[in-house]
Design a protein around this motif. Structure first.
Motif, PDB file in Angstrom:
ATOM      1  N   ALA B  16      39.069  39.799  46.776  1.00  0.00           N
ATOM      2  CA  ALA B  16      37.854  40.347  46.406  1.00  0.00           C
ATOM      3  C   ALA B  16      38.116  41.809  46.175  1.00  0.00           C
ATOM      4  CB  ALA B  16      36.559  40.215  47.458  1.00  0.00           C
ATOM      5  N   GLN B  17      37.249  42.470  45.469  1.00  0.00           N
ATOM      6  CA  GLN B  17      37.483  43.990  45.292  1.00  0.00           C
ATOM      7  C   GLN B  17      37.887  44.773  46.514  1.00  0.00           C
ATOM      8  OE1 GLN B  17      33.693  45.974  44.080  1.00  0.00           O
ATOM      9  NE2 GLN B  17      34.613  47.998  44.604  1.00  0.00           N
ATOM     10  N   ASP B  18      38.972  45.596  46.358  1.00  0.00           N
ATOM     11  CA  ASP B  18      39.331  46.205  47.632  1.00  0.00           C
ATOM     12  C   ASP B  18      38.143  47.332  48.133  1.00  0.00           C
ATOM     13  OD1 ASP B  18      40.882  47.894  49.645  1.00  0.00           O
ATOM     14  OD2 ASP B  18      42.557  47.397  48.279  1.00  0.00           O
ATOM     15  N   GLU B  19      37.905  46.892  49.576  1.00  0.00           N
ATOM     16  CA  GLU B  19      36.676  47.677  50.130  1.00  0.00           C
ATOM     17  C   GLU B  19      36.791  49.107  49.911  1.00  0.00           C
ATOM     18  OE1 GLU B  19      33.809  46.390  50.996  1.00  0.00           O
ATOM     19  OE2 GLU B  19      34.547  44.283  50.048  1.00  0.00           O
ATOM     20  N   ILE B  20      38.222  49.520  50.064  1.00  0.00           N
ATOM     21  CA  ILE B  20      38.580  51.128  49.864  1.00  0.00           C
ATOM     22  C   ILE B  20      37.721  51.989  48.934  1.00  0.00           C
ATOM     23  CG2 ILE B  20      40.086  52.869  50.503  1.00  0.00           C
ATOM     24  CD1 ILE B  20      42.106  50.552  50.899  1.00  0.00           C
ATOM     25  N   TYR B  21      37.530  51.047  48.042  1.00  0.00           N
ATOM     26  CA  TYR B  21      37.187  51.961  46.480  1.00  0.00           C
ATOM     27  C   TYR B  21      35.941  51.479  46.164  1.00  0.00           C
ATOM     28  CZ  TYR B  21      42.286  52.221  46.022  1.00  0.00           C
ATOM     29  OH  TYR B  21      43.605  52.549  46.052  1.00  0.00           O
ATOM     30  N   ASN B  22      35.219  52.387  45.739  1.00  0.00           N
ATOM     31  CA  ASN B  22      34.019  52.227  45.008  1.00  0.00           C
ATOM     32  C   ASN B  22      34.146  51.279  43.927  1.00  0.00           C
ATOM     33  OD1 ASN B  22      31.098  52.269  44.649  1.00  0.00           O
ATOM     34  ND2 ASN B  22      31.258  54.078  42.992  1.00  0.00           N
ATOM     35  N   PHE B  23      33.308  50.474  43.251  1.00  0.00           N
ATOM     36  CA  PHE B  23      33.656  49.773  41.950  1.00  0.00           C
ATOM     37  C   PHE B  23      34.029  50.580  40.919  1.00  0.00           C
ATOM     38  CE2 PHE B  23      31.935  47.900  37.990  1.00  0.00           C
ATOM     39  CZ  PHE B  23      32.544  46.633  38.038  1.00  0.00           C
ATOM     40  N   VAL B  69      36.535  56.782  31.000  1.00  0.00           N
ATOM     41  CA  VAL B  69      35.328  56.164  30.216  1.00  0.00           C
ATOM     42  C   VAL B  69      35.313  54.627  30.511  1.00  0.00           C
ATOM     43  CG1 VAL B  69      34.928  55.543  27.940  1.00  0.00           C
ATOM     44  CG2 VAL B  69      35.945  57.816  28.507  1.00  0.00           C
ATOM     45  N   THR B  70      36.365  53.954  30.653  1.00  0.00           N
ATOM     46  CA  THR B  70      36.104  52.359  30.945  1.00  0.00           C
ATOM     47  C   THR B  70      35.520  52.212  32.257  1.00  0.00           C
ATOM     48  OG1 THR B  70      38.361  51.971  29.700  1.00  0.00           O
ATOM     49  CG2 THR B  70      37.551  50.436  31.320  1.00  0.00           C
ATOM     50  N   SER B  71      35.994  53.078  32.959  1.00  0.00           N
ATOM     51  CA  SER B  71      35.275  53.042  34.556  1.00  0.00           C
ATOM     52  C   SER B  71      34.013  53.173  34.521  1.00  0.00           C
ATOM     53  CB  SER B  71      36.146  53.872  35.418  1.00  0.00           C
ATOM     54  OG  SER B  71      35.336  53.905  36.690  1.00  0.00           O
ATOM     55  N   SER B  72      33.445  54.181  33.955  1.00  0.00           N
ATOM     56  CA  SER B  72      31.964  54.451  33.746  1.00  0.00           C
ATOM     57  C   SER B  72      31.254  53.216  33.040  1.00  0.00           C
ATOM     58  CB  SER B  72      31.705  55.675  33.079  1.00  0.00           C
ATOM     59  OG  SER B  72      32.612  56.689  33.675  1.00  0.00           O
ATOM     60  N   CYS B  73      31.961  52.261  32.163  1.00  0.00           N
ATOM     61  CA  CYS B  73      31.244  51.467  31.442  1.00  0.00           C
ATOM     62  C   CYS B  73      31.377  50.060  31.968  1.00  0.00           C
ATOM     63  CB  CYS B  73      31.900  51.324  29.877  1.00  0.00           C
ATOM     64  SG  CYS B  73      31.784  52.942  28.980  1.00  0.00           S
ATOM     65  N   LEU B  74      32.143  49.839  32.693  1.00  0.00           N
ATOM     66  CA  LEU B  74      32.338  48.565  33.384  1.00  0.00           C
ATOM     67  C   LEU B  74      31.050  48.092  34.209  1.00  0.00           C
ATOM     68  CD1 LEU B  74      36.089  48.302  34.908  1.00  0.00           C
ATOM     69  CD2 LEU B  74      35.070  47.312  32.792  1.00  0.00           C
ATOM     70  N   THR B  75      30.813  46.695  33.897  1.00  0.00           N
ATOM     71  CA  THR B  75      30.168  46.028  34.690  1.00  0.00           C
ATOM     72  C   THR B  75      30.926  44.867  35.478  1.00  0.00           C
ATOM     73  OG1 THR B  75      29.164  44.552  33.208  1.00  0.00           O
ATOM     74  CG2 THR B  75      28.156  46.711  33.131  1.00  0.00           C
ATOM     75  N   THR B  76      30.194  44.297  36.336  1.00  0.00           N
ATOM     76  CA  THR B  76      30.861  43.128  36.882  1.00  0.00           C
ATOM     77  C   THR B  76      31.123  41.827  36.038  1.00  0.00           C
ATOM     78  OG1 THR B  76      28.594  42.332  37.827  1.00  0.00           O
ATOM     79  CG2 THR B  76      30.020  43.664  39.198  1.00  0.00           C
ATOM     80  N   ASP B  77      30.428  41.781  34.800  1.00  0.00           N
ATOM     81  CA  ASP B  77      30.396  40.669  33.797  1.00  0.00           C
ATOM     82  C   ASP B  77      31.529  41.147  32.747  1.00  0.00           C
ATOM     83  OD1 ASP B  77      28.400  39.687  35.389  1.00  0.00           O
ATOM     84  OD2 ASP B  77      26.917  40.555  33.687  1.00  0.00           O
ATOM     85  N   ALA B 104      38.002  46.864  40.643  1.00  0.00           N
ATOM     86  CA  ALA B 104      36.596  46.428  40.247  1.00  0.00           C
ATOM     87  C   ALA B 104      36.516  44.895  40.318  1.00  0.00           C
ATOM     88  CB  ALA B 104      36.254  46.837  38.715  1.00  0.00           C
ATOM     89  N   ASN B 105      37.676  44.247  40.584  1.00  0.00           N
ATOM     90  CA  ASN B 105      37.763  43.156  40.773  1.00  0.00           C
ATOM     91  C   ASN B 105      37.320  42.125  39.454  1.00  0.00           C
ATOM     92  OD1 ASN B 105      38.258  40.198  41.841  1.00  0.00           O
ATOM     93  ND2 ASN B 105      36.321  40.158  42.744  1.00  0.00           N
ATOM     94  N   ILE B 106      37.938  42.541  38.445  1.00  0.00           N
ATOM     95  CA  ILE B 106      37.176  42.205  37.288  1.00  0.00           C
ATOM     96  C   ILE B 106      38.242  41.131  36.244  1.00  0.00           C
ATOM     97  CG2 ILE B 106      38.285  44.143  35.559  1.00  0.00           C
ATOM     98  CD1 ILE B 106      35.023  44.333  35.041  1.00  0.00           C
ATOM     99  N   LYS B 107      37.708  40.306  35.549  1.00  0.00           N
ATOM    100  CA  LYS B 107      38.364  39.257  34.577  1.00  0.00           C
ATOM    101  C   LYS B 107      39.317  40.298  33.622  1.00  0.00           C
ATOM    102  CE  LYS B 107      35.546  35.455  34.416  1.00  0.00           C
ATOM    103  NZ  LYS B 107      34.368  35.009  33.615  1.00  0.00           N
ATOM    104  N   THR B 108      40.401  39.851  33.444  1.00  0.00           N
ATOM    105  CA  THR B 108      41.288  40.433  32.370  1.00  0.00           C
ATOM    106  C   THR B 108      41.671  39.449  31.646  1.00  0.00           C
ATOM    107  OG1 THR B 108      43.267  40.076  33.527  1.00  0.00           O
ATOM    108  CG2 THR B 108      42.176  42.305  34.111  1.00  0.00           C
ATOM    109  N   THR B 109      41.983  39.877  30.112  1.00  0.00           N
ATOM    110  CA  THR B 109      42.466  39.036  29.365  1.00  0.00           C
ATOM    111  C   THR B 109      43.428  39.548  28.224  1.00  0.00           C
ATOM    112  OG1 THR B 109      41.693  37.489  27.211  1.00  0.00           O
ATOM    113  CG2 THR B 109      40.497  39.642  27.423  1.00  0.00           C
ATOM    114  N   GLU B 110      44.060  39.060  27.500  1.00  0.00           N
ATOM    115  CA  GLU B 110      45.035  39.575  26.481  1.00  0.00           C
ATOM    116  C   GLU B 110      44.265  39.344  25.046  1.00  0.00           C
ATOM    117  OE1 GLU B 110      49.195  38.827  26.984  1.00  0.00           O
ATOM    118  OE2 GLU B 110      49.239  39.734  28.747  1.00  0.00           O
ATOM    119  N   LYS B 111      43.232  38.411  25.097  1.00  0.00           N
ATOM    120  CA  LYS B 111      42.698  38.133  23.794  1.00  0.00           C
ATOM    121  C   LYS B 111      41.761  38.963  23.445  1.00  0.00           C
ATOM    122  CE  LYS B 111      43.971  33.320  23.613  1.00  0.00           C
ATOM    123  NZ  LYS B 111      44.127  32.513  24.767  1.00  0.00           N
ATOM    124  N   THR B 112      42.065  39.691  22.165  1.00  0.00           N
ATOM    125  CA  THR B 112      41.040  40.423  21.550  1.00  0.00           C
ATOM    126  C   THR B 112      39.572  39.969  21.667  1.00  0.00           C
ATOM    127  OG1 THR B 112      42.902  41.374  20.476  1.00  0.00           O
ATOM    128  CG2 THR B 112      40.675  42.014  19.598  1.00  0.00           C
TER     129      THR B 112
END
Lengths: 225, 293, 255
Positions: B16-23, B69-77, B104-112
């Motif tokens: 899960a998301q590392d507890e040390i960091y805020n999302f 910028v990315t960090s400020s836009c990210l949501t969990t979805d 952020a424990n977020i899904k990543t992809t290489e597909k545009t």
């Protein structure tokens, strides 16, 4: 028509003990169209000063100068500039030009102020230079290296290329030989016949007589001593 | 020993998301500040909004602006894709992808097509972007006038008053020197017929993709502390002369892997004799073409 | 005729120090006004204050554009800057202050054209060549950087750069200062020609009375930030009324 009414002119030399020199007091003079007036009198009496006052180079303390009914008024320099552009021509004793400017361009300049057709103006300048016996080879050189007589003729060409209603001449023939002198005098006569009011200083009796000028001794028309 | 175990453990469980960091690493106040800047930037397309750039756990020049910028836009979805010069597999891209995976424990992809946020350095993906996608550019120098007018106060005025004659001086110089406009990347654009904008050092080949794009385009310059943006479906034109129109050309070759004629190519020197080949700079595009064939 | 530029009661102070005080000026189309005075007399402060380089403390500057009278000190910054790069021009004493040294000669001349929206490279080149010709710089130098130019050429380039958009009013601060006399003569000749050909209206600052006599129709003599005498140029120089002007005129070396 040139009119001077009750002119007072003095110089105040601020840096030399505020010396006051009264040059003219109650000077009156009138030159009609088609007339040549020759100023006479010993040197230092103010012959050139009169021309300079008419041309606006010198201020005067009281009185009136009218050129074709326009006042010379130094509170409106603009008007004097306009008068010079359109009404008064001035042939000075000395040539004052920018170094390295060719003779032909110097002669063309006064005419270019009212005529923007370069070719036409050039043609007229060439005509008058030919008339005044300025060698064709010299036209593209600056007149600053010319002889005194040549410089004077360039100056005359520049002053007479236009037909000014009023013409001021300061020793236009001073350093000319007799042949060229007659040429210049004939040119001046042409201007007179075309109706210009002409006032000038001519050092020699010959020129004054040739032009059939009305001679005026300044010492007789001003109260200043 | 303990540490190693911990590390292994994490890897195995995709913890899960590392507890040390805020999302997504940044604290909420900072994100709010950046979001405000982003909204302002979207409202005034091409206008550079100052923001209080934070120290990030990476050096300036490595995408700190884009990451914030990315960090400020990210949501969990969100599903994130990171590319560096078009490639998903280069150091910078991998590091930033891992950074968000970790914080952020977020899904990543290489597909545009599958990404909701794409952070990019110096490219726009070949595949057409869609509505609701966000493209985040990493920007080194946001000021397009900087190379011509070093005084910042003055460039601000020039933008405010649309005094852009000097931009064309640059293009003029290009043409006199080279017979054509030589600028091949960071080719200046006018956004929404108002602000002149530096598109970050993308190749001029990508410039037309910015125009009327359905996706949101956000630009972050961390060191220079500026954010700017192009809202969806905004007109973006590249500067040019009537008689020297903008030309988004690329190397006149085919990709030697997928054979594409249409994609932007990287030139690769293959041996010491100076032999070279050209391959797609967009790795995902190239891979997908290979899979489909 | 309306004056194209008129300045009324202009004051500029640097703290308690007078920059220039109670200055007036009227400039008609096609006219050249010279501002003379010794170093520190406020000439440059004056020309900077009326050209938008400095903001004066009080006074009025009116510019006639043909359609309307513009109150130069009251208009918005954007209109002011637009005027400065279209209707006004400023020729610096040091051409390096008025040129971009890392941009080619042609690029320098083209800047004002492009800033008013010209976007045709071919036409812009044409205009550049026309102006190089006017200021007598060889066409082959068009793509060279100003840093390879001589002082006189730089000054001529700066003049071309400023005049290319046919500005109505040109301000010049010692345009021939720092040039040797033969180059100076060429620049003077060029300026005179351009003034006549393009009917330019010029305010020119110089400490050199000979330069002013050759170029100017009217003159303002400054001392300690104030105008001590003004009027027709050759009248003020031939028959100066103020003691300071008399001193100034008599201090000129005769050649």
């Amino acid at each position: 028509m040139i009119e001077l009414n009750k002119i007072t002119k003095k110089f105040t030399l601020h840096n030399q003990g505020k010396t006051n020199i009264l040059v003219f007091n109650n000077l009156n003079l009138k030159i009609n169209p088609g007339e040549i007036v020759a100023l006479t009198g010993p040197s230092g009496v103010g012959k050139s000063s009169i021309l300079k006052m008419i041309y606006g180079n010198y201020v005067f303390q009281s009185g009136q100068i009218k050129i074709n009914n326009h006042n010379i008024d130094h509170t409106y320099p603009r008007n004097i500039i306009e008068l010079r552009k359109n009404i008064i021509g001035y042939v000075s004793q000395f040539l004052r030009v920018i170094p390295r400017v060719p003779t032909i361009e110097i002669v063309m300049e006064p005419l270019l102020e009212i005529n923007s057709d370069q070719d036409e103006v050039r043609e007229k300048a060439e005509k008058i230079l030919l008339k005044l016996n300025i060698d064709k080879n010299l036209w593209n050189l600056s007149p600053l290296t010319f002889s005194g007589g040549e410089q004077q003729r360039v100056n005359v060409a520049r002053g007479l290329i236009r037909n000014y209603p009023c013409l001021l001449l300061d020793e236009p023939t001073a350093s000319l030989d007799s042949v060229n002198k007659d040429i210049v005098l004939n040119l001046i006569n042409e201007k007179k016949d075309s109706g210009s009011s002409i006032i000038g200083i001519f050092h020699d009796e010959y020129s004054r007589k040739y032009l059939n000028a009305r001679e005026i001794d300044i010492t007789k028309i001003s109260d200043a001593k | 020993m303990n540490n190693v175990l911990k590390f292994k453990n994490k890897k195995n469980t995709v913890a899960a998301q590392d507890e040390i960091y805020n999302f997504a690493y940044l604290d909420e106040n900072t994100k709010r500040m950046i979001r405000r800047a982003l909204i302002k930037a979207l409202c005034i397309p091409g206008y550079q909004v100052p923001f209080s750039s934070r120290e990030m756990p990476m050096p300036y020049g490595w995408g700190t602006g884009g990451v914030q910028v990315t960090s400020s836009c990210l949501t969990t979805d969100d599903v994130i894709k990171v590319i560096d010069q078009g490639a998903d597999d280069t150091t910078n891209a991998v590091s930033i992808r891992n950074f968000f995976k970790k914080t952020a424990n977020i899904k990543t992809t290489e597909k545009t097509s599958q990404a909701s946020i794409i952070q990019t350095r110096h490219r726009i993906p070949e595949e057409k972007l869609k509505e609701k996608q966000i493209l985040v550019y990493q920007v080194p120098i946001p000021e397009p006038l900087a190379f011509l007018e070093p005084r910042y106060q003055e460039t601000k005025k020039m933008h405010a008053l649309s005094e852009y004659g000097i931009m064309h001086v640059k293009l003029y110089e290009d043409i006199t020197k080279n017979g054509h406009i030589e600028t091949a990347y960071a080719y200046p654009v006018k956004t929404n017929d108002r602000y002149i904008m530096d598109p970050s050092p993308i190749p001029k080949f990508d410039n037309p993709k910015m125009n009327n794009n359905p996706a949101i385009q956000l630009f972050g310059a961390g060191r220079e502390q500026r954010i700017y943006a192009i809202p969806p479906y905004t007109e973006v034109t590249s500067l040019d002369f009537e008689d020297y129109p903008f030309d988004p050309s690329k190397a006149p070759h085919k990709c030697s892997i997928c054979g594409s004629n249409e994609s932007f190519l990287d030139e690769i020197i293959t041996d010491d004799d100076g032999n070279r080949s050209f391959i797609c700079s967009d790795t995902n595009y190239c891979n997908q073409r290979m899979e489909n064939n | 005729m309306q004056p194209i530029l008129s300045v009324h009661n202009l004051n500029k102070y640097y703290g308690n120090q007078v920059g220039c005080k109670n200055m007036n000026l009227t400039l008609y189309p096609g006219e050249v006004v010279g501002v003379v005075g010794e170093s520190g007399s406020g000439k440059t402060t004056f020309i900077n204050s009326i050209s938008g380089n400095l903001i004066p403390d009080s006074g009025k500057i009116l510019i006639e554009t043909g359609n309307e009278t513009i109150d130069f000190l009251e208009i918005s910054e954007s209109l002011k800057r637009l005027l400065i790069r279209t209707e006004l021009a400023f020729v610096h004493q040091n051409p390096r202050d008025g040129l971009r040294l890392d941009v080619s000669a042609g690029g320098n001349i083209s800047e004002r054209l492009m800033s008013i929206g010209q976007r045709n490279y071919g036409n812009i080149r044409q205009t550049i060549f026309k102006w190089l010709d006017k200021v007598e710089i060889d066409k082959s130098r068009v793509d060279d950087f100003p840093r390879t130019f001589s002082g006189g050429m730089l000054q001529r380039l700066q003049i071309a750069k400023n005049l290319v958009t046919s500005p109505k009013i040109i301000f010049m601060d010692e345009p021939t200062g720092g040039l040797d006399v033969s180059v100076q003569a060429k620049i003077l000749d060029l300026l005179r020609k351009l003034v006549r050909e393009l009917n330019l209206s010029v305010v020119i600052v110089s400490h050199d009375l000979a330069v002013i006599r050759l170029l100017a129709d009217k003159i303002i003599v400054m001392k300690n930030g104030e105008a001590v005498e003004s009027g027709l140029c050759d009248q003020v120089l031939d028959d100066p009324q103020h003691s300071y002007t008399q001193l100034l005129v008599s201090s000129v070396l005769q050649v």
